[in-house]
Each structure stands twice: as structure tokens, then as C-alpha cells.
Design a protein around this motif. Structure first.
Motif, short mmCIF file in Angstrom:
data_model
loop_
_atom_site.label_atom_id
_atom_site.label_comp_id
_atom_site.label_asym_id
_atom_site.label_seq_id
_atom_site.Cartn_x
_atom_site.Cartn_y
_atom_site.Cartn_z
N PHE A 601 -19.73 -5.17 12.15
CA PHE A 601 -18.65 -6.08 11.73
C PHE A 601 -17.53 -5.29 11.06
O PHE A 601 -17.76 -4.18 10.58
CB PHE A 601 -19.22 -7.14 10.79
N PRO A 602 -16.34 -5.87 11.02
CA PRO A 602 -15.22 -5.16 10.37
C PRO A 602 -15.56 -4.81 8.92
O PRO A 602 -16.16 -5.62 8.21
CB PRO A 602 -14.07 -6.15 10.43
N SER A 603 -15.17 -3.62 8.51
CA SER A 603 -15.45 -3.19 7.13
C SER A 603 -14.50 -3.92 6.17
O SER A 603 -13.47 -4.48 6.58
CB SER A 603 -15.22 -1.69 7.01
N ASP A 604 -14.84 -3.86 4.89
CA ASP A 604 -13.96 -4.44 3.86
C ASP A 604 -12.58 -3.80 3.95
O ASP A 604 -11.56 -4.47 3.78
CB ASP A 604 -14.53 -4.19 2.46
N GLU A 605 -12.56 -2.50 4.19
CA GLU A 605 -11.29 -1.78 4.26
C GLU A 605 -10.44 -2.29 5.43
O GLU A 605 -9.24 -2.51 5.30
CB GLU A 605 -11.58 -0.28 4.38
N GLU A 606 -11.10 -2.50 6.56
CA GLU A 606 -10.38 -3.02 7.73
C GLU A 606 -9.81 -4.41 7.42
O GLU A 606 -8.67 -4.73 7.79
CB GLU A 606 -11.34 -3.08 8.93
N MET A 607 -10.58 -5.21 6.73
CA MET A 607 -10.12 -6.56 6.41
C MET A 607 -9.01 -6.53 5.36
O MET A 607 -8.09 -7.35 5.39
CB MET A 607 -11.28 -7.43 5.95
N ALA A 608 -9.09 -5.57 4.45
CA ALA A 608 -8.02 -5.45 3.46
C ALA A 608 -6.71 -5.12 4.17
O ALA A 608 -5.65 -5.70 3.88
CB ALA A 608 -8.36 -4.38 2.43
N ALA A 609 -6.77 -4.21 5.13
CA ALA A 609 -5.56 -3.83 5.87
C ALA A 609 -5.03 -5.02 6.66
O ALA A 609 -3.82 -5.28 6.67
CB ALA A 609 -5.87 -2.66 6.81
N ALA A 610 -5.93 -5.76 7.31
CA ALA A 610 -5.49 -6.90 8.12
C ALA A 610 -4.90 -7.99 7.23
O ALA A 610 -3.88 -8.60 7.57
CB ALA A 610 -6.67 -7.45 8.91
N THR A 611 -5.50 -8.22 6.08
CA THR A 611 -5.00 -9.23 5.16
C THR A 611 -3.61 -8.86 4.67
O THR A 611 -2.69 -9.67 4.64
CB THR A 611 -5.96 -9.36 3.95
#
Ligand code: TRP
Ligand code: ZN
Length: 855
Positions: A601-611
């Protein structure tokens, strides 16, 4: 702060060398605190004028020009010396200096690592060995004599050994000669108590090459895989690029203290031991894959970097982007193209897109720098490789081969620029590549927006592509680039409605139309054909359809990511996605390695960037909680198929690092990561963590520790005790602690870092604990109290005092600070200011932190 006074070097200010070194003879008399280096250099006039030589931390003992003592004509400063007075058009410079390898903790120039002498000269380390025009466009042949005590039996330098023998008083010597002109950054010397793992290679034209991997006694049985990778790399470069090796010997030395991964010194590659040594008990499948890739990378530099080098350091991507591209091609050929591509793109997004979106953004070919060491970046390396991939896609495989061939033939033996590289393709294809060249000069990740319309009556589908390139530091206005967009148009049965093809967007916006029998589901940017952020509004039904049906493996994976992102960001019900995921991961026609990627699943870091990209505030705790919820939901809904997979993917044969076995282990580990959340899952993990190859133990141990399952602490302690004697395996234990989302992670990391026996000066140890905490544990690093920031800044400052290059690289973890809330930004700003105010701040760390602070 030193950066206020430090000089900025500019591409626009390049001037050719005033004096060119043609032949170099170096004589080393090795001693820990007083090594003598005698340099005899034949100079020829370039543009002429005063002789200026770079030199740092050198004690000059003598200096002669054509035998005449010139010490009175010298002006010595902190960065080198200047010789005044007239000079003939050709002359011999002879100088002796004294240096102290023992105190050299920066690991640049000549230093000692565990009693072994070694060098690191890229980019500007040679000037710490002797006075020299230390710039890559000065290429000379080298002859090297090394004298040392016999307790250092192995004495190595570039090229081929021409003499060796005993000297008085338990000393001995060796002489080496490298016939190929090279820049000083490729010089290398090694002296130590080493043993070698030997083999040989016969080149396509029948020349015999001795292959030697030197390691410390006891490590010789962990070299076989590196040797195998080397031989396969040599053959691949002959077959795919028509490039043969050009000396009678090729050597690799493994070193424990090393700032980066490895270094391509001519004929004498020096490696971080982490990327050489491997056994099933001490290395994971991923380690094996990295060893293969890095061995290939350094070997491939022999042509792309060494035979053809860079005119100046602004051209770094000329060798690095191309060599990364080549090593990625090699690994794809050796393993799986689809899996390799997905992994490369995941890396690119995690590291390069992050860099491109923040204060450290710079073009693939930067235009200025303060410290060149700070520009060995994801942008230069990974985006540099993507640019070559796009070029190849645009002109086609055969034209790419022809262009590269012309580049090799035209520029062999030269120090070149990106213009030379593109010029070869321009001339061989007859195409104008001036717009394409913008990929080298414009920073920032282009946003590619796709919209479509379907005219049912006319049977016409139109697809509009638009590009927007964000402003980056120093570049407010951008011009449209050439973006190759590989595509397919899928019918309702998943069939290709038209043959898959390539759209080339070279304006801000363009509409492409197709006549089709039905409204398609578009699959855009297949194989990730350009390093851009694709934005297209999709329905969940469409995403799930692509996850189930896309024939392009990359986009099939990407569709799954899109589903996961929607669930994480919009709180969408993941049921339909998870059902499609269950079907995809149990589809036995698909490669297990690919299925393992689908299960990540997407990492927290990936989600932070997307957000952040979506213009929303980034809350690390909320992101982490959403990720946990999705993983819980997945574990629950997929429990039965995951249990089946866990059983079915068991590897019962003897361990082999090949892609097939590694794929099964990866899928099994991905299943276990979720199963550990289910009743009985921790038992599975405890059993797996207790024995078997490291590639089975480590994911199980990580799953236990990161989920805080019962018995996790005991399992971690057992692992630590079992491997306390092995630093490379202990690094993995450090990383599990550093990256644990458990609330007590920082306390544990602090305790380890603060204990007297933690060897923090070693870059591998430092990165495994301090670096991994900051870069790989967002929820704890961004703790609202600021404790994570403070801990990290303390250690970065401490490291800066001994090794500025490593401190500066690690400090890049702060680059995303503007994403977070005002309170966190204030906490980070305070740490950045504290670093900037530190006495004796290095130019490396000063530049990086200064740029980050300005965001
Ligand atoms: N040229 C090396 C490579 O292959 C990287 C490198 C640059 C390096 N500077 C270094 C390695 C300093 C070790 C230390 O990519
Ligand atoms: Zn490289």
C-alpha cells in the motif's frame, strides 16, 4: 555561517584549463599520520597564464619546475597554490606533500578504514592528496608507486601492475600504470591486509581479463554473487552496447567506511561493503538485487564516465543519468521488465518527485552550486535516467543504438557536455532535439492533465492532454516540454480497441481524436513513459476495471495505487478495490513478484506528498491512522486468500537469490505483513523470524516489531544477540527500530544512538539509525512535540563535525517541512536556524540547510 562567504560555481563561467596535465607519476610512502606523496606531472600549455593548482590540507615539502626550486614563487592559500613568473609551453612540476590519512574522517581523499588505506576522489578529493588541476576536463595517464609496511600485503592502484618487490625494514612496494588518460577524480589507491576472490573473463574479441574482488580475511565466501553479477554485466555491455573492457585486470575492493554506494575508479572500483558482501544468512533478496545493480552500474561507468567523461561537474548527469539508465536496463533484462519498472518508478516518485517539489529542486543539469557533493541527487541520477528513457522511446530502439554508437565513436577519450550527447542523436537521426533539451534545464515535475470526451453518434473519442510545469527555485516561467505518452484504449471486455501507441505532447495543450466502436477506458502513460504527474478524473469503477484488465503491467499496478489513494484520501469505501485486489493477487498467471507489489500500500510519505499536491494540509498522525485502517481492512477482507498464498508461496528449495524465488518470498512476506494483524498471525511471524534465510526472517521480524505484536521485543533481542558480530546485519536491526511506527520508537532509537558502543561515525550505521528515522518514519519524525526534529538536528550537527558530506545528505530529510502545519513548521525552522548558527558549519551542510530554510 560559511555559506555567505562560500563561492558559487556557475556553469556559465566555465573556462577551459590554463595548463593541462598529460602524464602523472605519484609516489606514496604510506604512514597513518605522515604519508608522503611525491607528484611528478608533465604539463602542457592550455590557455596559459599563471599555474593554479587545487590543494587542501596538504603540507608542502618541496616544489620544482623543470628541476628548479620554485617555492619562493608560490602563493599558498586554503584552496590551493598559485605559481607566478614565466613558464615554458611544456614543463615538469615536481612536488612533495605530507598528508594524514588517520585523521581523515570526512572519507574524502586518502583515509583509513579499519586499518586499510583507501581513497575517494570524486568529486574533488584528489586535491587532498596532492596539488593538481582537480577538474574532470584535465585527463592524464598515471603511474603510481606505493611503498608500505609488509603488514599491508595488498597494494593497489588503477590500471595494471608493472612492478613489485621487497624493500628494507619489512617494507615493500608495488607500481601500477594506467594507460588510459583519466581525470583525477578516477584515481584510486588501496593498501591493506586483504584477500581476493578471483575469476576471469574472456572478452568478445578474445582478450583475457583477470577479475578480483578484495575483501577482509573472513569475508571471501561472501563475494560469489558480486563476481557473478560482474561477469554478467561485462557480457551484457558487449551484447547490448557493443562495449568491451579495456585492461587486463578489473578489481573491486569492499570498504566498511564509505560515503556512498560505490565508486567507478578506473580498473579499481571501490565499494561500500554493503554492496559486495552477500550470503543467504546475511543479505536479503533486495540486497542481492542492489548488489547486482550497483556492480553493473560501476562497471558500466568504464565507458559512460571513464572513457568518455564530463567536461565539468554541471555535466554530471552525462555519466550518471546514462549509467543509471544502463543499469536499470541490465537489471530489467536479468529479472523482470515490469517489476523493475515499477520499482524504479516508485523510487523516482519517492525521492526525485519529492526533491523536485521542494526547496532543493534543480534541473537535471544544474546551473550553479556551492558544494558539488550536494548535487549527487535523485534528480541528476534518476530523472537523468528517465530523460534517456524518453529519448529512446521517442526515436526508437534502433535509432537509439545508432546514436549511442556515434557518441562512443565520436567522443572516446574526451571530456564532454550534454550538448555533445544530444548532438550525437541530432546528427544520427536528423531530428531537432532543442525542445527535448529542456528536460535538462527546466526543473520541476510537469503536471499532465488528461480530459476526454466521447461522441457516441460519430464514434469519436477525443483526448486532451495539457502540461503545466510548476515554478521552482530560480525558475518562475517554463516552456512546454516534449512529453511522450504511451497509451492504450481498452474496450469493455478489456481488449485493446486500437494498437497501443505513443502520443507526443510538445505544446501546452493538444487534443487527439480516435474513431472507435465504443467508448474506451484509456490507459495513459503506460510503462510510465515520462516523469510527470498524470492527473485524470477517474471513477472507482474505471480504476477497478484497469486493475483487473489493463494489459500494461505498470498501469495495472498504478490502478491499484489509485484505488488505495482514493480510499486513503477521500475515505472511499475500499470494498470493491479490495475484492479486485484479492482477485489480482491470487491470479496465478501473474508473476509473484508483481503480485507482491500489488499488495504493497502507499506509504505515509507517498500520501503526505499526494495530500500536499492536492492543496490540503498534511497531518502525519491522520495519514498514519488512515493507512492503518486500510491495512486492517485489507487484512480482514483478504485473510483467506492471504493464508492460502502464505502457504503456496513457501520456498522449499535451497536458497537462491534469483528473481523467481525472490518473487515468491516477496509475495509471502507481503501476505504476512497483513496476516500479522489477524488472529494467529503473530505466531506465523514469530516462527518465520526465528530461522531460515535472512530474506524470510527479516520481513517477519519487521512485521512483528512494527505491529507491536506479543513477543516482538524478545524476537528483536534474539536477533540482535545472534548478529552482534556482523555490522551489516546489525544495520538491519537498527533500521527496524528506526522505522517503527510504535509510540516508543524515538525513545528506543535515542537509547541506541546514545549508548557508548554505537559506532555513529560509520556512515552505514549513521544512515541505518539516524537517517532511516528521519527519512523512513514520518509519523515519529514529525511528532507534534518536535522531539523527533530536535533529536535529528542534534545528530546531523554532530556528524557535520566529522563528515560533512554524510551530514548534508542526511539533512535532506527536512526538505518537506513546508508541507506541515504552522506549529510543526515553527519547530523545524527553529532546528534549521540552530544548525545554520552552528560554529564551524561545513559548506556542505550550510548549503543544504540554507536552501531548505529559504523555502
Ligand atoms: N560516481 C559514483 C557513482 O557511481 C558516486 C559518487 C560520487 C561517490 N561521489 C562519491 C561514491 C563519493 C562515493 C563517495 O555513482
Ligand atoms: Zn554512477
Amino acid at each position: 555561517m560559511r555559506t555567505d562567504t562560500a563561492r558559487t560555481v556557475k556553469l556559465a563561467e566555465y573556462t577551459p584549463p590554463a595548463w593541462i596535465a598529460e602524464t602523472v607519476r605519484l609516489e606514496f610512502d604510506l604512514a597513518p599520520t605522515a604519508t608522503r606523496v611525491l607528484a611528478r606531472i608533465r604539463f602542457r600549455k592550455g590557455t596559459g597564464g599563471k599555474l593554479r593548482l587545487d590543494g587542501e590540507a596538504l603540507a608542502l615539502k618541496s616544489a620544482f619546475v623543470d628541476g628548479e626550486d620554485v617555492r619562493k614563487r608560490l602563493e599558498i592559500d586554503g584552496e590551493g597554490l598559485t605559481l607566478s613568473g614565466p613558464l615554458p609551453d611544456e614543463f615538469t612540476w615536481e612536488a612533495e606533500v605530507e598528508i594524514a590519512p588517520e585523521g581523515n574522517t570526512a572519507l574524502e581523499g586518502l583515509y583509513l578504514s579499519n586499518g586499510m588505506y583507501c581513497t575517494q576522489c570524486e568529486a574533488e578529493g584528489f586535491r587532498k592528496i596532492t596539488y593538481f588541476p582537480d577538474r574532470p576536463d584535465v585527463m592524464a595517464t598515471y603511474e603510481v608507486r606505493i611503498e608500505a609496511p609488509k603488514s599491508l600485503p595488498v597494494l593497489l592502484s588503477n590500471g595494471e601492475k608493472i612492478d613489485e618487490g621487497a624493500l628494507e625494514g619489512d617494507r615493500h612496494f608495488a607500481e601500477w600504470r594506467d594507460p588510459w588518460p583519466k581525470p583525477s577524480y578516477l584515481f584510486a589507491l588501496v593498501a591493506g591486509d586483504l584477500v581476493s576472490h578471483d575469476d576471469q573473463f574472456v572478452t568478445e574479441s578474445g582478450r583475457e581479463v583477470e577479475l578480483k574482488i578484495f575483501v577482509r580475511p573472513g569475508d571471501e565466501d561472501r563475494c560469489a554473487y558480486a563476481m557473478d553479477a560482474l561477469k554478467r554485466s561485462m557480457r551484457w555491455d558487449e551484447r547490448v552496447y557493443g562495449r568491451e573492457y579495456d585492461l587486463s585486470i578489473f578489481m573491486i575492493v569492499a570498504v566498511d567506511d564509505f560515503n556512498m554506494g560505490a565508486m567507478e575508479n578506473k580498473g579499481l572500483n571501490i565499494f561500500n561493503s554493503k554492496y559486495v558482501l552477500a550470503s543467504p544468512e546475511t543479505a536479503t533478496d533486495r540486497d542481492y538485487a542492489l548488489i547486482e545493480g550497483i556492480i553493473a552500474h560501476e562497471y558500466f561507468h568504464n565507458w559512460t564516465g571513464n572513457r568518455i567523461t564530463c567536461r565539468d561537474w554541471f555535466q554530471l548527469c552525462l555519466k550518471e543519468g546514462l549509467t543509471v539508465y544502463r543499469d536499470q536496463q541490465f537489471s530489467a533484462d536479468a529479472r523482470s521488465h515490469a517489476v523493475q519498472r515499477i520499482e524504479d518508478v516508485a523510487q523516482l516518485r519517492a525521492r526525485q518527485f519529492r526533491e523536485d517539489a521542494g526547496p532543493l529542486a534543480h534541473p537535471v543539469r544544474p546551473e550553479e552550486y556551492i558544494e558539488i557533493n550536494n548535487f549527487y541527487t535523485a534528480t541528476v541520477y534518476e530523472k537523468g535516467a528517465e530523460v534517456i528513457g524518453m529519448l529512446r522511446r521517442l526515436i526508437g530502439h534502433d535509432e537509439y543504438r545508432k546514436g549511442v554508437e556515434l557518441y562512443f565513436n565520436r567522443h572516446d577519450g574526451q571530456a564532454c557536455t550534454i550538448e555533445d550527447w544530444l548532438g550525437a542523436f541530432q546528427d544520427s537521426t536528423g531530428r531537432d532535439l532543442s525542445q527535448f533539451a529542456l528536460w535538462y534545464s527546466q526543473a520541476g515535475t510537469p503536471k499532465l492533465t488528461a480530459t476526454s470526451a466521447w461522441d457516441a453518434e460519430a464514434g469519436e473519442y477525443s483526448l486532451t492532454l495539457r502540461q503545466d510545469i510548476p515554478a521552482t527555485p530560480g525558475q518562475d516561467v517554463k516552456m512546454p516540454m516534449v512529453i511522450p505518452v504511451a497509451y492504450g484504449l481498452l474496450g469493455s471486455e478489456g481488449q485493446e480497441l486500437v494498437p497501443p501507441g505513443l502520443l507526443v505532447l510538445d505544446k501546452t495543450e493538444e487534443t487527439f481524436t480516435f474513431r472507435l466502436p465504443e467508448e474506451p477506458v484509456p490507459s495513459l502513460l503506460r510503462e510510465f513513459s515520462a516523469p510527470v504527474i498524470l492527473e485524470r478524473e477517474t471513477s472507482e469503477a474505471e480504476r477497478v476495471f484497469l486493475l483487473a484488465n489493463d494489459t500494461d503491467a505498470f498501469n495495472k499496478w498504478e490502478a491499484g495505487r489509485a484505488c488505495a489513494r482514493a480510499a486513503l484520501m477521500e475515505g472511499a469505501d475500499p470494498a470493491a478495490y479490495l475484492d479486485a485486489l484479492a482477485a489480482a493477487v491470487t491470479d496465478d498467471r501473474q508473476d509473484p513478484a508483481f503480485r507482491a507489489l500489488l499488495l504493497g500500500f502507499p506509504s505515509d510519505e507517498e500520501m503526505a506528498a499526494a495530500t500536499h499536491a492536492a492543496g490540503k494540509p498534511v497531518d502525519p498522525d491522520a495519514i498514519h491512522a488512515a493507512g492503518e485502517a486500510l491495512r486492517e481492512a485489507a487484512a480482514e477482507r483478504l485473510e483467506a486468500p492471504l493464508r492460502d498464498l502464505y502457504a503456496a508461496m513457501e520456498v522449499t528449495e535451497a536458497y537462491s537469490p534469483d528473481a523467481e524465488q525472490a518473487g515468491r518470498r516477496a509475495l509471502r512476506a507481503a501476505a504476512l505483513r497483513l496476516l500479522v494483524r489477524r488472529p494467529g498471525g503473530a505466531d506465523l511471524a514469530r516462527a518465520a523470524a526465528a530461522s531460515g534465510p535472512l530474506s524470510e526472517q527479516l520481513p517477519a521480524l519487521t512485521a512483528l516489531a512494527h505491529s507491536g505484536a506479543e513477543g516482538a521485543d524478545a524476537a528483536m533481542e534474539a536477533f540482535r544477540a545472534a548478529w552482534a558480530h556482523d555490522p551489516l546485519v546489525t544495520d538491519k536491526w537498527l533500521m527496524i527500530h528506526a522505522m517503527s511506527p510504535q509510540p516508543d520508537a524515538l525513545d528506543k532509537v535515542k537509547a541506541i544512538a546514545g549508548s557508548d558502543d554505537f559506532p555513529w561515525r560509520n556512515p552505514n550505521r549513521f544512515r541505518s539509525l539516524i537517517g532511516a528515522f528521519a527519512a523512513g518514519n514520518p509519523v515519529r519524525f514529525h511528532d507534534a512535540s518536535g522531539a523527533g526534529y530536535r533529536f535529528f538536528a542534534d545528530w546531523v550537527l554532530k556528524m557535520d563535525g566529522v563528515n560533512p558530506q554524510t551530514a548534508a545528505r542526511t539533512a535532506g530529510a527536512f526538505e518537506t517541512w513546508r508541507r506541515y502545519d504552522v506549529k510543526r513548521q515553527g519547530l523545524v525552522a527553529a532546528e534549521l536556524d540552530r544548525i545554520l548558527a552552528a560554529p564551524r558549519l561545513s559548506k556542505d551542510l550550510g548549503e543544504i540547510v540554507g536552501r531548505i530554510r529559504k523555502a
